[in-house]
Design an enzyme around this catalytic site. Structure first.
Site, PDB file in Angstrom:
ATOM      1  N   ASP A 292      31.604  47.647  51.297  1.00  0.00           N
ATOM      2  CA  ASP A 292      32.839  47.719  50.523  1.00  0.00           C
ATOM      3  C   ASP A 292      33.854  46.787  51.180  1.00  0.00           C
ATOM      4  OD1 ASP A 292      35.684  48.902  50.138  1.00  0.00           O
ATOM      5  OD2 ASP A 292      34.520  49.834  48.538  1.00  0.00           O
ATOM      6  N   ASN A 300      44.345  42.556  45.977  1.00  0.00           N
ATOM      7  CA  ASN A 300      44.641  42.199  44.580  1.00  0.00           C
ATOM      8  C   ASN A 300      46.142  42.270  44.303  1.00  0.00           C
ATOM      9  OD1 ASN A 300      42.242  41.426  43.394  1.00  0.00           O
ATOM     10  ND2 ASN A 300      41.632  43.513  42.853  1.00  0.00           N
ATOM     11  N   HIS A 305      44.745  39.112  40.635  1.00  0.00           N
ATOM     12  CA  HIS A 305      43.355  39.400  40.256  1.00  0.00           C
ATOM     13  C   HIS A 305      42.510  38.138  40.158  1.00  0.00           C
ATOM     14  CE1 HIS A 305      43.793  43.713  39.536  1.00  0.00           C
ATOM     15  NE2 HIS A 305      45.014  43.443  39.065  1.00  0.00           N
ATOM     16  N   ASP A 309      39.060  37.986  41.985  1.00  0.00           N
ATOM     17  CA  ASP A 309      37.762  37.685  41.374  1.00  0.00           C
ATOM     18  C   ASP A 309      37.050  36.572  42.139  1.00  0.00           C
ATOM     19  OD1 ASP A 309      38.278  39.602  39.507  1.00  0.00           O
ATOM     20  OD2 ASP A 309      38.831  38.213  37.903  1.00  0.00           O
ATOM     21  N   GLU A 336      34.724  46.567  44.145  1.00  0.00           N
ATOM     22  CA  GLU A 336      34.504  45.730  45.318  1.00  0.00           C
ATOM     23  C   GLU A 336      33.332  46.232  46.170  1.00  0.00           C
ATOM     24  OE1 GLU A 336      37.633  48.819  46.470  1.00  0.00           O
ATOM     25  OE2 GLU A 336      37.006  47.670  44.709  1.00  0.00           O
TER      26      GLU A 336
END
Length: 431
Positions: A292, A300, A305, A309, A336
């Protein structure tokens, strides 16, 4: 009502198989005939080689043997006979002086079984006698001082002939197979392959679905019956390729994560189910690495975002670069979180894989100002391993164990690798 798809009748041999089988049978028959003729020539060649080699060896030791007979030196004669005997193919050697007395003899202790074939082929060339001549002075004529007799071993000649015959037949059959394969390939490429292309398309077509199909390119068949056949069924087959493309596209969408390009949760579940059954069958271990990205929500919120990404894609590339065995799988579990499934891998090997992934994420050097454990993007890892037995009905317990170890890694400070055996394994938070 949609018609049922047509299927091939069981037991039907394909045109390629029939063509290859016939070509192979003809090639093998020709190779046997050619091999028999070649063996006949080889027998004559081998007989000549045996005679010439034996005479050459006798001529080579003639001077030494004559000197031994002239000097009545049994030790030198024994050396000569031993040298001839150790050369192979020799059954017995005897050196005698001009009075007929044996000076040295050598014979095999155990006689091997001699075949009738060896007697027939070589029985008349196994015995050799040679008178020994010695010239005492340069101007004196050579004088007979003894005799050397040599007998070849028929069993050795028979084995040599068998080995040569086997080599000849092996080479002949190999050449025949190569020729057959080449002929089958040529006929398949220019004749059978176009026919099979058309047949495969027709057999798979549903005439009620419109669309487009990739019409086979019939080189050298534009104006013959095959070209006319393709043209006459063109409209019927137009939908075939489009249906296949749509099926492949839907399959990819259903199994791949659209953002990162690696496997998605659906693919992960199917893969784990399959590998779990295989591990139970063969008693192999299965390891899972659950990771993770640390503080990804804050990442973020800080960088947006779009950057988030890009980071997910970069981490996925690291995973795919480290876990590159064909038998392994890298998947995005959600958000994630990522999962690596490592069949036939123990816990120690899985820990090494996790360490390489962690190092790869560090080397990305993606700035993360709100991380509590480092100034760049890091990840926490949970590793679990299991060797399933008949009582283990599902892989879910293994995945849950890896998830528990992941959260223990987070509680221990993040950016570390934790397993059930070493829940506090810390691989460092620095660069």
């Amino acid at each position: 009502m949609k018609p049922a798809p047509r299927t091939r009748r069981s037991g039907r041999r394909s045109l390629t198989a029939k063509q290859a089988g016939l070509t192979l049978a003809i090639a093998l028959l020709l190779s046997i005939i050619a091999g028999a003729a070649e063996l006949a020539f080889d027998v004559r060649s081998m007989r000549q080689e045996v005679v010439e080699d034996t005479r050459y060896r006798l001529d080579l030791i003639h001077g030494t043997a004559a000197e031994a007979a002239f000097q009545l030196n049994p030790d030198l004669a024994a050396q000569v006979s031993e040298g001839l005997f150790s050369g192979g193919r020799v059954d017995s050697v005897m050196i005698s002086d001009d009075f007929g007395r044996t000076m040295a003899t050598r014979q095999r202790e155990a006689l091997a079984e001699e075949s009738q074939l060896a007697h027939t082929l070589f029985g008349d060339i196994v015995d050799y006698r040679q008178t020994l001549f010695y010239q005492a002075a340069p101007d004196a004529p050579p004088t007979a001082v003894g005799e050397i007799s040599l007998t070849l071993a028929l069993d050795s000649l028979g084995r040599d002939f068998t080995d040569r015959s086997l080599l000849i037949f092996t080479l002949g059959v190999s050449k025949a197979l190569a020729i057959a394969a080449l002929l089958a390939l040529v006929f398949h490429w220019f004749v059978t392959r176009p026919l099979l292309q058309v047949h495969a398309a027709i057999a798979s077509t549903d005439p009620r679905q419109p669309g487009q199909w990739p019409k086979p390119r019939m080189k050298h068949h534009d104006n013959d019956e095959l070209g006319h056949l393709v043209e006459s069924v063109d409209e019927l087959l137009q939908a075939f390729q489009q249906g296949l493309d749509q099926r492949d596209q839907l399959h990819q969408i259903s199994t791949m994560d659209g953002l990162t390009g690696i496997a998605n949760r659906r693919h992960l579940d199917a893969f784990l189910t399959r590998e779990w059954r295989r591990a139970k069958r063969y008693g192999h271990p299965v390891s899972v690495v659950f990771l993770d990205i640390d503080h990804f929500k804050e990442f973020n919120d800080q960088y947006g975002h779009v950057v988030g990404d890009d980071t997910l894609r970069a981490v996925a590339e690291v995973l795919a670069g480290v876990v590159h065995r064909a038998s392994d799988l890298v998947a995005r579990y959600g958000g994630e979180e990522f999962v690596c499934v490592l069949p036939d891998t123990g816990l120690e090997g899985a820990m090494r894989v996790a360490a390489r992934i962690q190092q790869g994420i560090h080397e990305l050097d993606i700035l993360h100002a709100h991380s509590t454990c480092a100034g760049h993007v890091t990840a926490s890892f949970g590793v679990a391993c299991s060797e399933p037995n008949e009582s283990d009905t599902s892989w879910e317990a293994l995945l849950a164990e890896a998830d528990r170890q992941l959260y223990r890694a987070k509680r221990l400070g993040r950016d570390r690798i934790v397993s059930a055996q070493d829940c506090a394994t810390e691989s460092g938070t620095g660069r």
